[in-house]
Design an enzyme around this catalytic site. Structure first.
Site, short mmCIF file in Angstrom:
data_model
loop_
_atom_site.label_atom_id
_atom_site.label_comp_id
_atom_site.label_asym_id
_atom_site.label_seq_id
_atom_site.Cartn_x
_atom_site.Cartn_y
_atom_site.Cartn_z
N SER A 195 -49.25 4.70 51.88
CA SER A 195 -49.61 6.10 52.16
C SER A 195 -50.96 6.13 52.88
CB SER A 195 -49.63 6.90 50.85
OG SER A 195 -49.60 8.28 51.11
N ASP A 262 -23.47 11.46 53.57
CA ASP A 262 -23.66 10.21 52.83
C ASP A 262 -22.71 9.11 53.30
OD1 ASP A 262 -23.75 8.22 50.94
OD2 ASP A 262 -22.93 9.43 49.31
N ASP A 265 -22.45 6.25 56.74
CA ASP A 265 -22.94 4.87 56.88
C ASP A 265 -22.02 3.86 56.22
OD1 ASP A 265 -23.46 5.20 54.16
OD2 ASP A 265 -25.55 5.76 54.48
N VAL A 267 -21.02 3.74 52.99
CA VAL A 267 -21.13 3.62 51.53
C VAL A 267 -21.42 4.99 50.93
CG1 VAL A 267 -22.19 2.33 49.63
CG2 VAL A 267 -22.32 1.44 51.96
N ASP A 269 -23.18 6.55 48.34
CA ASP A 269 -24.19 6.21 47.34
C ASP A 269 -25.32 7.24 47.32
OD1 ASP A 269 -25.28 5.68 49.81
OD2 ASP A 269 -25.81 3.59 49.40
N ASP A 420 -38.52 9.73 52.59
CA ASP A 420 -39.89 10.11 52.22
C ASP A 420 -40.04 11.64 52.36
OD1 ASP A 420 -42.69 10.56 52.15
OD2 ASP A 420 -43.09 8.53 52.85
N HIS A 456 -41.41 8.30 48.70
CA HIS A 456 -42.74 7.99 49.20
C HIS A 456 -43.36 6.82 48.41
CE1 HIS A 456 -46.41 8.60 51.31
NE2 HIS A 456 -47.09 8.80 50.21
#
Ligand SMILES: *[C@@H]1O[C@H](CO)[C@@H](O)[C@H](O)[C@H]1NC(C)=O
Ligand SMILES: *[C@@H]1O[C@H](CO)[C@@H](O)[C@H](O)[C@H]1NC(C)=O
Ligand SMILES: *[C@@H]1O[C@H](CO)[C@@H](O)[C@H](O)[C@H]1NC(C)=O
Ligand SMILES: *[C@@H]1O[C@H](CO)[C@@H](O)[C@H](O)[C@H]1NC(C)=O
Ligand SMILES: *[C@@H]1O[C@H](CO)[C@@H](O)[C@H](O)[C@H]1NC(C)=O
Ligand SMILES: *[C@@H]1O[C@H](CO)[C@@H](O)[C@H](O)[C@H]1NC(C)=O
Ligand SMILES: *[C@@H]1O[C@H](CO)[C@@H](O)[C@H](O)[C@H]1NC(C)=O
Ligand SMILES: *[C@@H]1O[C@H](CO)[C@@H](O)[C@H](O)[C@H]1NC(C)=O
Ligand SMILES: *[C@@H]1O[C@H](CO)[C@@H](O)[C@H](O)[C@H]1NC(C)=O
Ligand SMILES: *[C@@H]1O[C@H](CO)[C@@H](O)[C@H](O)[C@H]1NC(C)=O
Length: 529
Positions: A195, A262, A265, A267, A269, A420, A456
């Protein structure tokens, strides 16, 4: 040598002070009396034995602490001022009395906090001599108290300390103290931060390229002049649209977007690993009724969909041009679009993310009585330009030319969680892409890893590369460049019931983690593409 120290200190003091078995140096201010830099005036040096304990902030991507150890350290506190600056910086240095691994580590901070003494424990548990700085302001001090020298006036010395200067000092002072205590210099120097700490790492590579041999920079707060104003965009929009969404509504949009994107890609998950494929349109939720609690529901309005669409898009100027990135579809919206509601969806008041509000109030408006809820779209756009004009060279930390770092032989690993909710993943990708354009052989010394589903600095349901420091050390000392970073997803709360512990090897950009089939909890089911 030893006997003269004994003589100077007196026998009783000698018996209660540490005589390092390795070095024969005493942990006392006298040992460090010559510690200074040409640019500073040392106000005080304190040195005493202490036991480093597990008083660390768990949220940084730092050396993993397996046990609650007790490590005896020579603990230095150096207070100094820059000549002519009238500032007041404290730098902490911790030197393990036994089993020093020959390395030095600078430890970063988070948010407005430059660093803490507590964070040094993580490094000394790993055998490192370590240093951190308060950067000229106490971590508990209000931003007003150190950001302004008076109403209307930025305290530029403190701003320079926070941005860069005290980081350079810390490396120089820490290394010098290390040599004074052990009687020989460190072999390798590392930076470790996430950060603000990730920004600090990039600042070292950009501006002080010879200080660290290896830099680990997680979720970096680089592009500060642009992304901090962008963090305020969701709050300004609430006031501009006179619409204050409940967490319940915002989370409904996030969950709905994840439902839709979701699986793209490969998968299912709850992680969106290829955000570019997600064409989710928030209007598809309009008219739906969302259950907020057992007896409270909310119906999604067109205004709600408009709001969320604008938050995801990121700030735009009046011509519709993008000023910066928005959040990913799977990132929690409520950190930046925070509200406080009396019922799950009633009477919501805006709660800006504190750092973004401080930036508007203290560093841009320079008016500590300004109510940031009064900032109009026009003023917001003006503040955005001001932020870039006044602060990019000070704290932007986005100089993509790393020629000097390359020539110094440094190595840097950066990683960023793709969900994030505070620092826009795409900003880091943008920086890396620019650095790659300047030097196509960037991978020889600087590698960037995207962490799907990671929050994050750590957490989230995604992949957190918690052992990156080992990869960095291996790169610096053995020349083994990491093609991948080992990462672990440890789902918590309601997720843990559904998802197992998962392992993946994150890919060096421009490659991304790509599912090729098989058990999605195993690293072998993914490849880098
Ligand atoms: C550190 O802890 C050890 C073991 O508990 C103890 O013997 C030692 O006195 C402590 N040192 C300091 C400086 O407190
Ligand atoms: C570590 O030890 C300290 C001192 O004994 C204690 O206060 C602290 O709670 C411990 N922390 C953990 C995580 O066990
Ligand atoms: C710096 O801060 C310390 C502790 O708050 C204080 O004792 C000291 O007088 C300050 N020095 C200067 C030069 O402001
Ligand atoms: C050094 O500064 C810190 C504040 O950062 C203060 O607590 C401490 O008392 C100062 N030490 C001396 C010897 O002035
Ligand atoms: C952000 O980065 C991801 C990963 O490279 C990409 O798929 C997506 O299109 C980017 N979004 C924007 C707005 O550039
Ligand atoms: C989202 O859907 C609405 C209604 O169907 C449409 O007007 C709008 O253009 C769509 N937005 C995008 C970005 O496709
Ligand atoms: C919902 O239920 C809670 C707890 O049972 C109660 O305190 C609250 O007043 C109810 N709210 C409404 C809108 O009925
Ligand atoms: C939320 O609002 C309540 C009632 O006005 C107040 O007591 C509470 O402090 C607020 N919480 C936050 C985080 O602002
Ligand atoms: C600071 O903000 C307050 C509250 O909005 C306002 O009354 C005051 O005029 C502002 N001060 C200056 C110098 O602009
Ligand atoms: C360097 O490589 C050797 C052999 O693979 C390994 O044992 C050692 O741990 C590596 N050193 C570091 C610092 O990673």
């Amino acid at each position: 040598m030893v006997s003269s120290y004994v003589y100077l200190l007196g026998l009783s003091q000698f018996l209660t002070s540490a005589l390092s078995a390795n070095t024969g140096r005493v942990c006392a201010p006298e040992t460090f009396a010559s510690l200074s830099l040409p640019s500073i005036d040392v106000l005080s040096i304190d040195a005493k034995l202490n036991n480093a304990s597990f008083d660390v902030d768990d949220s940084t991507n730092a050396y993993p602490v397996a046990t609650n150890k007790t490590v005896e350290v020579c603990q230095l506190t150096v207070n100094y001022t820059h000549l002519g600056w009238n500032d007041n910086v404290t730098t902490w240095i911790s030197l393990p009395v036994d089993n020093w691994n020959g390395r030095f580590m600078g430890m970063g901070g988070g948010g407005w906090i430059m660093g803490t003494r507590g964070r040094l424990s993580q490094a000394v548990f790993g055998g490192y001599a370590a240093a951190s700085t308060n950067g000229g302001h106490d971590e508990a001090a209000t931003v007003k108290s150190w950001g302004l020298s008076s109403e209307g006036n930025v305290n530029w010395a403190n701003m320079q300390d926070f941005s860069a200067v005290s980081l350079d000092d810390t490396a120089s002072l820490g290394k010098a103290a290390t040599k004074m205590f052990y009687g020989k210099p460190h072999k390798y120097a590392y930076w470790n931060g996430c950060s603000t700490g990730g920004r600090q790492g990039h600042m070292m590579a950009q501006r002080y390229p010879t200080q660290y041999d290896g830099i680990l920079a997680g979720s970096p707060a680089i592009n500060w002049d642009k992304f901090i104003p962008s963090e305020f965009w969701p709050q300004m929009l609430m006031n501009a649209l006179d619409y204050y969404p409940s967490a319940c509504e915002l989370n409904a949009f996030t969950e709905h977007a994840i439902d839709e994107c979701d699986a793209l890609d490969g998968v299912k998950d709850r992680i969106i690993s290829v955000p570019g494929l997600c064409k989710y349109n928030a209007t598809s939720l309009v008219g739906k009724t969302v259950q907020c609690s057992s007896n409270s529901t909310v119906k999604i309005t067109p205004k709600a969909a408009k709001y969320v669409t604008l938050v995801w898009a990121g700030p735009q100027d009046p011509s519709g041009s993008s000023l910066w990135y928005g959040l990913s579809h799977d990132a929690t919206l409520t950190r930046l679009a925070g509200t406080n509601c009396t019922l799950p969806s009633k009477n919501c008041q805006p709660i800006p993310f504190q750092i973004s509000a401080d930036w508007q109030q203290i560093f841009l408006a320079r008016n500590s009585s300004l109510d940031v809820a009064d900032i109009t779209y026009t003023e917001y756009i003006r503040h955005f330009r001001q932020s870039v004009n006044e602060y990019s060279s000070i704290i932007g930390t986005r100089d993509p030319d790393l020629t000097d770092f390359k020539q110094a032989g440094g190595k840097m690993i950066a990683w960023h969680g793709m969900k994030d909710p505070l620092i826009f993943f795409n900003g880091t990708e943008n920086y890396y892409r620019q650095a790659m354009e300047i030097d196509p052989s960037i991978q020889d010394y600087y590698r960037f890893f995207a962490a799907p589903g990671a929050d994050h600095c750590k957490g989230g349901i995604g992949f957190y590369p918690g052992s990156s420091l080992d990869s960095l050390v291996n790169w610096v000392e053995n020349g083994t460049a990491p093609d991948t970073l080992r990462a672990i997803a440890t789902p918590t709360g309601t997720d843990s019931a559904k998802l197992p512990l998962r392992t993946a090897d994150l890919c060096a950009y421009p490659k991304f983690l790509t599912y090729v089939g098989g058990d999605a909890s195993k690293a072998s089911s993914f490849t880098c593409k």
